[in-house]
Write a protein that holds these residues in place. Structure first.
Motif, PDB file in Angstrom:
ATOM      1  N   SER A 100      34.669  57.134  49.533  1.00 28.41           N
ATOM      2  CA  SER A 100      34.722  57.532  51.047  1.00 28.41           C
ATOM      3  C   SER A 100      34.222  58.687  50.781  1.00 28.41           C
ATOM      4  O   SER A 100      33.293  59.174  51.197  1.00 28.41           O
ATOM      5  CB  SER A 100      35.921  58.019  51.475  1.00 28.41           C
ATOM      6  N   GLU A 101      34.321  59.902  49.108  1.00 25.53           N
ATOM      7  CA  GLU A 101      33.549  61.090  49.516  1.00 25.53           C
ATOM      8  C   GLU A 101      32.562  60.830  47.737  1.00 25.53           C
ATOM      9  O   GLU A 101      31.893  61.841  47.818  1.00 25.53           O
ATOM     10  CB  GLU A 101      34.016  61.910  48.389  1.00 25.53           C
ATOM     11  N   ARG A 102      32.556  59.973  47.819  1.00 26.65           N
ATOM     12  CA  ARG A 102      31.583  59.623  46.882  1.00 26.65           C
ATOM     13  C   ARG A 102      31.348  60.477  45.516  1.00 26.65           C
ATOM     14  O   ARG A 102      30.326  60.931  44.640  1.00 26.65           O
ATOM     15  CB  ARG A 102      29.682  59.691  47.118  1.00 26.65           C
ATOM     16  N   ASN A 103      32.237  60.276  45.606  1.00 28.97           N
ATOM     17  CA  ASN A 103      33.068  60.844  43.801  1.00 28.97           C
ATOM     18  C   ASN A 103      33.288  60.301  42.522  1.00 28.97           C
ATOM     19  O   ASN A 103      34.122  59.668  42.800  1.00 28.97           O
ATOM     20  CB  ASN A 103      34.343  62.220  44.460  1.00 28.97           C
ATOM     21  N   VAL A 104      32.247  60.701  41.458  1.00 38.53           N
ATOM     22  CA  VAL A 104      32.613  59.948  40.388  1.00 38.53           C
ATOM     23  C   VAL A 104      34.323  60.090  39.685  1.00 38.53           C
ATOM     24  O   VAL A 104      34.313  59.673  39.637  1.00 38.53           O
ATOM     25  CB  VAL A 104      31.596  59.494  39.318  1.00 38.53           C
ATOM     26  N   ALA A 105      34.416  61.521  39.733  1.00 37.16           N
ATOM     27  CA  ALA A 105      35.752  61.841  39.139  1.00 37.16           C
ATOM     28  C   ALA A 105      37.091  61.922  39.719  1.00 37.16           C
ATOM     29  O   ALA A 105      37.738  61.216  38.657  1.00 37.16           O
ATOM     30  CB  ALA A 105      35.766  63.637  39.373  1.00 37.16           C
ATOM     31  N   ASP A 106      36.202  61.168  40.912  1.00 36.80           N
ATOM     32  CA  ASP A 106      37.936  60.347  41.485  1.00 36.80           C
ATOM     33  C   ASP A 106      38.328  59.002  40.562  1.00 36.80           C
ATOM     34  O   ASP A 106      39.412  58.458  40.920  1.00 36.80           O
ATOM     35  CB  ASP A 106      38.224  60.391  42.904  1.00 36.80           C
ATOM     36  N   LEU A 107      37.096  57.972  40.876  1.00 39.35           N
ATOM     37  CA  LEU A 107      36.764  56.898  40.069  1.00 39.35           C
ATOM     38  C   LEU A 107      37.393  57.069  39.037  1.00 39.35           C
ATOM     39  O   LEU A 107      38.586  56.599  38.479  1.00 39.35           O
ATOM     40  CB  LEU A 107      35.870  56.373  40.480  1.00 39.35           C
ATOM     41  N   GLN A 108      37.145  58.274  38.030  1.00 39.23           N
ATOM     42  CA  GLN A 108      37.529  58.039  36.757  1.00 39.23           C
ATOM     43  C   GLN A 108      39.333  58.604  36.812  1.00 39.23           C
ATOM     44  O   GLN A 108      39.658  58.024  35.872  1.00 39.23           O
ATOM     45  CB  GLN A 108      37.077  59.534  35.938  1.00 39.23           C
ATOM     46  N   ASN A 109      39.611  58.854  37.822  1.00 40.05           N
ATOM     47  CA  ASN A 109      41.092  59.876  37.810  1.00 40.05           C
ATOM     48  C   ASN A 109      41.761  58.428  37.617  1.00 40.05           C
ATOM     49  O   ASN A 109      43.283  58.161  37.394  1.00 40.05           O
ATOM     50  CB  ASN A 109      41.753  60.775  39.234  1.00 40.05           C
ATOM     51  N   ALA A 110      41.376  57.314  38.975  1.00 39.30           N
ATOM     52  CA  ALA A 110      41.867  56.011  39.225  1.00 39.30           C
ATOM     53  C   ALA A 110      42.083  55.354  37.794  1.00 39.30           C
ATOM     54  O   ALA A 110      43.451  55.230  37.319  1.00 39.30           O
ATOM     55  CB  ALA A 110      40.893  55.107  39.775  1.00 39.30           C
TER      56      ALA A 110
ATOM     57  N   GLU B  44      48.032  42.272  37.118  1.00 45.92           N
ATOM     58  CA  GLU B  44      47.021  42.520  38.705  1.00 45.92           C
ATOM     59  C   GLU B  44      46.751  44.198  38.217  1.00 45.92           C
ATOM     60  O   GLU B  44      45.302  44.484  38.914  1.00 45.92           O
ATOM     61  CB  GLU B  44      48.846  42.394  39.434  1.00 45.92           C
ATOM     62  N   ALA B  45      47.208  44.601  37.073  1.00 41.57           N
ATOM     63  CA  ALA B  45      46.896  46.092  36.880  1.00 41.57           C
ATOM     64  C   ALA B  45      45.206  46.248  36.332  1.00 41.57           C
ATOM     65  O   ALA B  45      44.380  46.758  35.972  1.00 41.57           O
ATOM     66  CB  ALA B  45      47.577  46.906  35.906  1.00 41.57           C
ATOM     67  N   GLN B  46      45.268  44.600  35.334  1.00 36.68           N
ATOM     68  CA  GLN B  46      44.737  44.715  34.090  1.00 36.68           C
ATOM     69  C   GLN B  46      43.083  44.426  35.423  1.00 36.68           C
ATOM     70  O   GLN B  46      42.523  45.142  34.945  1.00 36.68           O
ATOM     71  CB  GLN B  46      44.985  43.751  33.367  1.00 36.68           C
ATOM     72  N   ALA B  47      43.106  43.183  36.381  1.00 36.04           N
ATOM     73  CA  ALA B  47      42.265  43.728  37.197  1.00 36.04           C
ATOM     74  C   ALA B  47      41.977  44.298  38.168  1.00 36.04           C
ATOM     75  O   ALA B  47      40.538  44.397  38.406  1.00 36.04           O
ATOM     76  CB  ALA B  47      42.758  41.743  37.821  1.00 36.04           C
ATOM     77  N   LEU B  48      43.226  45.064  38.885  1.00 32.40           N
ATOM     78  CA  LEU B  48      42.521  46.104  39.036  1.00 32.40           C
ATOM     79  C   LEU B  48      41.701  47.301  38.031  1.00 32.40           C
ATOM     80  O   LEU B  48      40.681  48.033  39.098  1.00 32.40           O
ATOM     81  CB  LEU B  48      43.589  46.816  40.230  1.00 32.40           C
ATOM     82  N   LEU B  49      42.611  47.444  37.465  1.00 32.72           N
ATOM     83  CA  LEU B  49      41.373  48.376  35.882  1.00 32.72           C
ATOM     84  C   LEU B  49      39.885  47.708  35.813  1.00 32.72           C
ATOM     85  O   LEU B  49      38.840  49.149  35.853  1.00 32.72           O
ATOM     86  CB  LEU B  49      42.049  48.524  35.234  1.00 32.72           C
ATOM     87  N   ALA B  50      39.430  46.134  36.278  1.00 39.11           N
ATOM     88  CA  ALA B  50      38.450  45.881  36.199  1.00 39.11           C
ATOM     89  C   ALA B  50      37.413  46.941  36.960  1.00 39.11           C
ATOM     90  O   ALA B  50      36.318  46.524  36.798  1.00 39.11           O
ATOM     91  CB  ALA B  50      38.840  44.103  35.318  1.00 39.11           C
ATOM     92  N   THR B  51      37.749  45.591  38.482  1.00 39.41           N
ATOM     93  CA  THR B  51      37.153  46.357  39.886  1.00 39.41           C
ATOM     94  C   THR B  51      36.818  47.864  39.152  1.00 39.41           C
ATOM     95  O   THR B  51      35.506  47.660  39.980  1.00 39.41           O
ATOM     96  CB  THR B  51      38.222  46.001  40.664  1.00 39.41           C
ATOM     97  N   LEU B  52      37.959  48.578  39.400  1.00 38.50           N
ATOM     98  CA  LEU B  52      37.201  49.954  38.935  1.00 38.50           C
ATOM     99  C   LEU B  52      36.158  50.395  37.942  1.00 38.50           C
ATOM    100  O   LEU B  52      35.440  50.940  38.173  1.00 38.50           O
ATOM    101  CB  LEU B  52      38.596  51.240  38.549  1.00 38.50           C
ATOM    102  N   LEU B  53      36.577  50.230  36.806  1.00 43.12           N
ATOM    103  CA  LEU B  53      35.424  49.861  35.687  1.00 43.12           C
ATOM    104  C   LEU B  53      33.929  49.463  36.066  1.00 43.12           C
ATOM    105  O   LEU B  53      33.018  50.403  35.779  1.00 43.12           O
ATOM    106  CB  LEU B  53      35.824  49.787  34.490  1.00 43.12           C
TER     107      LEU B  53
ATOM    108  N   LYS C 119      32.670  47.085  29.503  1.00 42.77           N
ATOM    109  CA  LYS C 119      33.886  46.761  29.321  1.00 42.77           C
ATOM    110  C   LYS C 119      33.942  46.659  30.596  1.00 42.77           C
ATOM    111  O   LYS C 119      35.987  46.551  30.451  1.00 42.77           O
ATOM    112  CB  LYS C 119      33.768  49.196  29.577  1.00 42.77           C
ATOM    113  N   ALA C 120      34.026  46.792  31.538  1.00 42.95           N
ATOM    114  CA  ALA C 120      34.557  45.827  33.192  1.00 42.95           C
ATOM    115  C   ALA C 120      34.793  44.537  33.199  1.00 42.95           C
ATOM    116  O   ALA C 120      35.782  44.041  33.183  1.00 42.95           O
ATOM    117  CB  ALA C 120      33.304  46.435  34.102  1.00 42.95           C
ATOM    118  N   LEU C 121      33.827  43.675  31.744  1.00 44.47           N
ATOM    119  CA  LEU C 121      33.362  42.578  31.824  1.00 44.47           C
ATOM    120  C   LEU C 121      35.238  42.248  30.762  1.00 44.47           C
ATOM    121  O   LEU C 121      36.169  41.338  31.041  1.00 44.47           O
ATOM    122  CB  LEU C 121      32.830  42.207  31.232  1.00 44.47           C
ATOM    123  N   GLN C 122      35.163  42.673  29.909  1.00 41.79           N
ATOM    124  CA  GLN C 122      35.774  42.991  28.865  1.00 41.79           C
ATOM    125  C   GLN C 122      37.560  42.691  29.220  1.00 41.79           C
ATOM    126  O   GLN C 122      38.251  42.472  28.965  1.00 41.79           O
ATOM    127  CB  GLN C 122      36.167  43.549  27.821  1.00 41.79           C
TER     128      GLN C 122
END
Length: 396
Positions: A179-189, A205-214, A227-230
């Motif tokens: 929402s704020e277009r802040n890459v740092a927040d995605l990195q925190n996630a 489930e956590a692995q898949a969510l991490l892949a989506t974030l990456l 890295k996301a694909l792996q």
């Protein structure tokens, strides 16, 4: 392991395991005294309470203790302790000298303290964590992301073994970052989920969510797409036939430029779930990426015949692809209508790019410039938008 003894040993260490042992020994001592009670009605009650506690113990060997049953367990333990205190049957313990009676009182006090500690650990703290997470969810829905993040962090501190709190915290960081277009927040996630996956590597489930974030971070240049694909491949090793993970893998592979790998994932999903429209929609997108227009139109038509199953994302993607198909066949008005409908559903670069191309075809230079600029605000690395701006700025 679904075993309460092993769970306490893993989470509380030897101290917790020894405390549990003392607690069990104390309960056994109380059970022995209560069952020998001279009052028949009290003796029957004692046997019933002991039977319930034994049933709980057997169940704990194959499962975890949940909040509701933990409250009942500690209540029954307190009842058994009280029944033991009321016992007036002759016993060698009663006849022992004062030193032994003092030892007995000390043991009962120790058992009581351990019961209070276990109740706080397995009842009070989880309840407080659930309440705190409920507050965080309300704040997140109201877009108060900073306060929601604080409450989720507090919930994790209160009950660090609940994986759901880590996922909810990561999702809140993600929503804030998008929402704020802040890459740092995605990195925190990503950091939160990396900690969770390191703690519980078997959680797909956590692995898949991490892949989506990456993947979302890779689209903003924050990480390598491989890295996301792996990461999604790790999730698929745990759940190889999960439709969402297969389609996520196909989408990530597509964005990483691996069309053949993406197509194989999408085809597996389409074969396993032939009534679902989303695999067909994704196969249409992949055919379009390979410039196979015939296959793209075929899968687009297949998606229109299938069920959406409440998948609004797939329906949105289908509108985008249908709009592109209309553009290829010079059906400008239909393409514009579909792109505008998609834009109302989700503010994304895809419908804006279609509308910008339509504006170019209609020779509306100012509108096209505005739309391409909006695309770059949402995704600064978008190559099509950059090319469109250069093309329009170069033209008279």
């Amino acid at each position: 392991a679904h075993n309460e003894v092993l769970h306490i040993l893993a989470t509380q260490g030897l101290v917790g395991f020894l405390a549990l042992g003392v607690f069990v020994v104390g309960l056994g001592f109380c059970a022995s005294r209560a069952i020998r009670h001279t009052d028949p009605s009290q003796r029957i009650l004692s046997i019933c309470v002991c039977t319930a506690l034994v049933g709980f113990a057997i169940h704990s060997l194959v499962s975890f203790t949940i909040i509701a049953t933990a409250v009942v367990f500690f209540t029954l333990s307190a009842v058994l302790t009280r029944l033991a205190e009321k016992s007036d049957s002759p016993s060698p313990i009663v006849a022992k000298p004062g030193l032994f009676r003092g030892w007995r009182v000390t043991l009962q006090l120790l058992v009581g303290l351990i019961a209070i500690w276990l109740g706080f650990q397995f009842v009070a703290q989880p309840v407080m964590a659930q309440l705190t997470a409920g507050e965080a969810e309300t704040l997140a829905k109201a877009s108060s992301f900073d306060k929601a993040i604080e409450r989720y962090q507090e919930a994790r501190r209160l009950d660090p073994h609940q994986a759901i709190f880590s996922r909810l915290l990561a999702q809140t960081w993600r929503k804030k970052g998008l929402s704020e277009r802040n890459v740092a927040d995605l990195q925190n996630a990503v950091k939160v989920l990396e900690q969770e996956t390191a703690r519980a590597p078997a959680d797909p489930e956590a692995q898949a969510l991490l892949a989506t974030l990456l993947d979302q971070l890779a689209q903003r240049g924050g990480v390598n797409p491989d890295k996301a694909l792996q990461q999604i491949q790790v999730a698929l090793t745990r759940a190889p036939n999960h439709p969402q993970y297969l389609l996520n893998a196909a989408g990530i592979a597509l964005r990483a430029g691996r069309l053949n790998e993406a197509t194989s994932y999408a085809k597996v999903a389409e074969r396993l779930y032939p009534v679902w429209a989303r695999p067909a929609t994704l196969l249409s997108l992949l055919a379009l990426a390979r410039r196979d227009l015939k296959q793209a139109d075929y899968w687009l038509a297949q998606g229109e015949k299938r069920k959406w199953l409440g998948d609004q994302r797939a329906r949105w993607e289908w509108k985008i692809l249908k709009a592109r198909s209309c553009l290829r066949h010079n059906l400008i008005e239909q393409a514009q209508e579909l792109a505008e409908a998609a834009l109302k559903t989700m503010a994304s670069p895809a419908p804006l790019l279609i509308l910008a191309e339509i504006a170019e075809r209609k020779r509306d230079r100012e509108k096209a410039l505005t739309l391409y600029s909006k695309v770059l605000q949402l995704m600064p690395t978008n190559r099509l938008a950059r090319n469109g701006l250069r093309r329009l700025q170069a033209s008279p």
